[in-house]
Design an enzyme around this catalytic site. Structure first.
Site, PDB file in Angstrom:
ATOM      1  N   ASN A  41       0.851  -1.113   0.114  1.00 41.62           N
ATOM      2  CA  ASN A  41       0.059   0.109   0.065  1.00 41.62           C
ATOM      3  C   ASN A  41       0.712   1.418   0.185  1.00 41.62           C
ATOM      4  O   ASN A  41       1.871   1.800   1.602  1.00 41.62           O
ATOM      5  CB  ASN A  41      -0.494  -0.171   1.113  1.00 41.62           C
ATOM      6  N   TRP A  42       1.089   1.930  -0.959  1.00 45.99           N
ATOM      7  CA  TRP A  42       2.241   3.667  -1.156  1.00 45.99           C
ATOM      8  C   TRP A  42       1.546   4.464  -0.430  1.00 45.99           C
ATOM      9  O   TRP A  42       2.192   5.153  -0.326  1.00 45.99           O
ATOM     10  CB  TRP A  42       2.208   3.034  -3.136  1.00 45.99           C
ATOM     11  N   LYS A  43      -0.009   4.628  -0.103  1.00 45.77           N
ATOM     12  CA  LYS A  43      -0.435   5.644   0.149  1.00 45.77           C
ATOM     13  C   LYS A  43      -0.256   6.596  -0.356  1.00 45.77           C
ATOM     14  O   LYS A  43      -0.385   6.429  -2.512  1.00 45.77           O
ATOM     15  CB  LYS A  43       0.203   5.654   1.708  1.00 45.77           C
ATOM     16  N   HIS A  72      -9.525   1.243   4.757  1.00 46.28           N
ATOM     17  CA  HIS A  72      -8.385   1.233   5.260  1.00 46.28           C
ATOM     18  C   HIS A  72      -8.754   2.635   6.591  1.00 46.28           C
ATOM     19  O   HIS A  72      -8.972   3.596   6.516  1.00 46.28           O
ATOM     20  CB  HIS A  72      -7.193   2.064   4.296  1.00 46.28           C
ATOM     21  N   GLU A  85      -6.956   4.579   7.849  1.00 48.30           N
ATOM     22  CA  GLU A  85      -6.289   6.278   7.586  1.00 48.30           C
ATOM     23  C   GLU A  85      -7.556   6.665   6.732  1.00 48.30           C
ATOM     24  O   GLU A  85      -8.263   8.001   6.704  1.00 48.30           O
ATOM     25  CB  GLU A  85      -5.529   6.655   7.009  1.00 48.30           C
ATOM     26  N   GLU A 139      -5.737  -4.941  10.826  1.00 48.20           N
ATOM     27  CA  GLU A 139      -4.317  -4.032  10.591  1.00 48.20           C
ATOM     28  C   GLU A 139      -4.649  -2.961  12.078  1.00 48.20           C
ATOM     29  O   GLU A 139      -5.399  -2.236  12.158  1.00 48.20           O
ATOM     30  CB  GLU A 139      -4.094  -2.572   9.450  1.00 48.20           C
ATOM     31  N   GLY A 164       2.715   2.444  10.698  1.00 45.87           N
ATOM     32  CA  GLY A 164       3.053   3.256  10.491  1.00 45.87           C
ATOM     33  C   GLY A 164       4.361   3.974  11.655  1.00 45.87           C
ATOM     34  O   GLY A 164       4.702   4.482  12.084  1.00 45.87           O
ATOM     35  N   SER A 185       3.542  -2.420  10.443  1.00 47.82           N
ATOM     36  CA  SER A 185       4.908  -2.599  10.733  1.00 47.82           C
ATOM     37  C   SER A 185       5.696  -3.553  10.796  1.00 47.82           C
ATOM     38  O   SER A 185       6.150  -4.390  10.809  1.00 47.82           O
ATOM     39  CB  SER A 185       4.912  -1.840  12.242  1.00 47.82           C
ATOM     40  N   GLY A 239       2.702  -0.416   4.052  1.00 50.91           N
ATOM     41  CA  GLY A 239       2.923   0.188   4.470  1.00 50.91           C
ATOM     42  C   GLY A 239       4.349   0.897   3.207  1.00 50.91           C
ATOM     43  O   GLY A 239       4.822   0.269   2.663  1.00 50.91           O
ATOM     44  N   GLY A 240       5.431   1.117   5.123  1.00 53.17           N
ATOM     45  CA  GLY A 240       6.732   1.881   5.006  1.00 53.17           C
ATOM     46  C   GLY A 240       7.261   0.683   3.887  1.00 53.17           C
ATOM     47  O   GLY A 240       8.084   0.864   3.161  1.00 53.17           O
TER      48      GLY A 240
HETATM   49  P1  PGA Z   1       2.607   0.673   7.878  1.00 52.19           P
HETATM   50  O1  PGA Z   1       1.396   0.459   7.425  1.00 52.19           O
HETATM   51  O2  PGA Z   1       3.750  -1.293   6.745  1.00 52.19           O
HETATM   52  O3  PGA Z   1       3.827   1.258   6.941  1.00 52.19           O
HETATM   53  O4  PGA Z   1       2.780   0.072   9.181  1.00 52.19           O
HETATM   54  C1  PGA Z   1       0.932  -0.973   6.986  1.00 52.19           C
HETATM   55  C2  PGA Z   1      -0.870  -0.171   6.109  1.00 52.19           C
HETATM   56  O5  PGA Z   1      -1.154   0.945   6.720  1.00 52.19           O
HETATM   57  O6  PGA Z   1      -1.067  -0.641   5.362  1.00 52.19           O
END
Ligand code: PGA
Length: 251
Positions: A9-11, A95, A97, A167, A173, A213, A234-235
């Site tokens: 997930n590149w956001k 998600h 967010e 999640e 993050g 994470s 994500g990251g």
């Molecule tokens: P993260 O993000 O791996 O940076 O914690 C995961 C996500 O939000 O899908």
């Protein structure tokens, strides 16, 4: 056997050129991988270019959100039909967010999930509790409600094809991963809830990803848990090296 999925997930990261460059490198790194589904989820503006760059490879494309309507007066929105047109197979729905900053609820998540299926996309439906909810010991209540309301109304094969991503919001993050045992506990609960809704066969097939994470050095322990079927990352999915390592995690 459930085939694992490693979804990036590149956001809100990467320009079109950066996205295409990333996929061009990853696709040659992972061309031999057969036992893991690879999904990258770029920003909307890069979807088509990334899909073109990944054509004919084992890298699939997903979007990060969509509207449930096919078309209409919804300024700033994008429809499932448009995502298909751009080359998407998957779409992330709900998600945390989106729930936190853009007012998504279990109800909108449900509408989007059903619409995704209706148009031939596979939804990756996100669920998870906040830190305050975990500390109040209501994780199972929150997650149970998200599953019962957000994932309601699936028919036929949809209930085994849908992808769920657990999640915990406090792990996204933050560098704080849920321990493999903490994650497994919730994954098992989600599968049990899903069994009550759709029966044993569908629940045995549905893939439940963990997100929060996930990194190359914790992915293998997480993936050893019986109810964890992949990652939504994500990251660590933003760098070619670490994303490649995640896809090739130690079995
Ligand atoms: P993260 O993000 O791996 O940076 O914690 C995961 C996500 O939000 O899908």
């Amino acid at each position: 056997m459930r085939k694992p999925i490693m979804a990036g997930n590149w956001k809100m990261h990467k320009t079109i050129a950066e996205s295409v460059d990333f996929v061009s490198k990853v696709k040659s790194n992972v061309s031999d991988v057969k036992d893991c589904e690879i999904v990258v989820c770029p920003v909307f503006t890069a979807l088509k270019s990334v899909a073109d760059a990944a054509k004919g490879t084992n890298v699939c494309i997903g979007a990060q959100n969509m509207h449930w309507e096919e078309k209409g007066a919804f300024t700033g929105e994008i429809s499932p039909k448009m995502l298909l047109d751009a080359g998407c197979k998957y779409v992330i729905i709900g998600h945390s967010e989106r729930r936190q900053y853009f007012g998504e609820t279990n109800e909108t998540v449900n509408k989007k999930m059903l619409s995704a299926f209706k148009h031939g996309l596979v939804p990756i439906v996100c669920i998870g509790e906040t830190l305050a909810e975990r500390e109040k010991n209501i994780t199972f209540d929150v997650v149970g409600k998200q599953v019962k309301e957000g994932l309601a109304g699936l028919t036929g094969n949809q209930s085994s094809e849908v992808v769920i991503a657990y999640e915990p919001v406090w792990a996204i993050g933050t560098g704080k991963t849920a321990s493999p045992a903490q994650a497994q506990e919730v994954h098992e609960f989600v599968r049990k809830t899903f069994t009550e809704m759709y029966g044993k066969d569908a629940a045995a097939k549905v893939r439940i990803l963990y997100g929060g994470s996930v990194k190359p050095d914790n992915v293998s322990e997480l993936m050893k848990q019986p109810d964890i079927d992949g990652g939504l990352v994500g990251g660590a999915a933003l760098e070619v090296d670490s994303y490649t390592k995640l896809i090739k995690f130690q079995r």
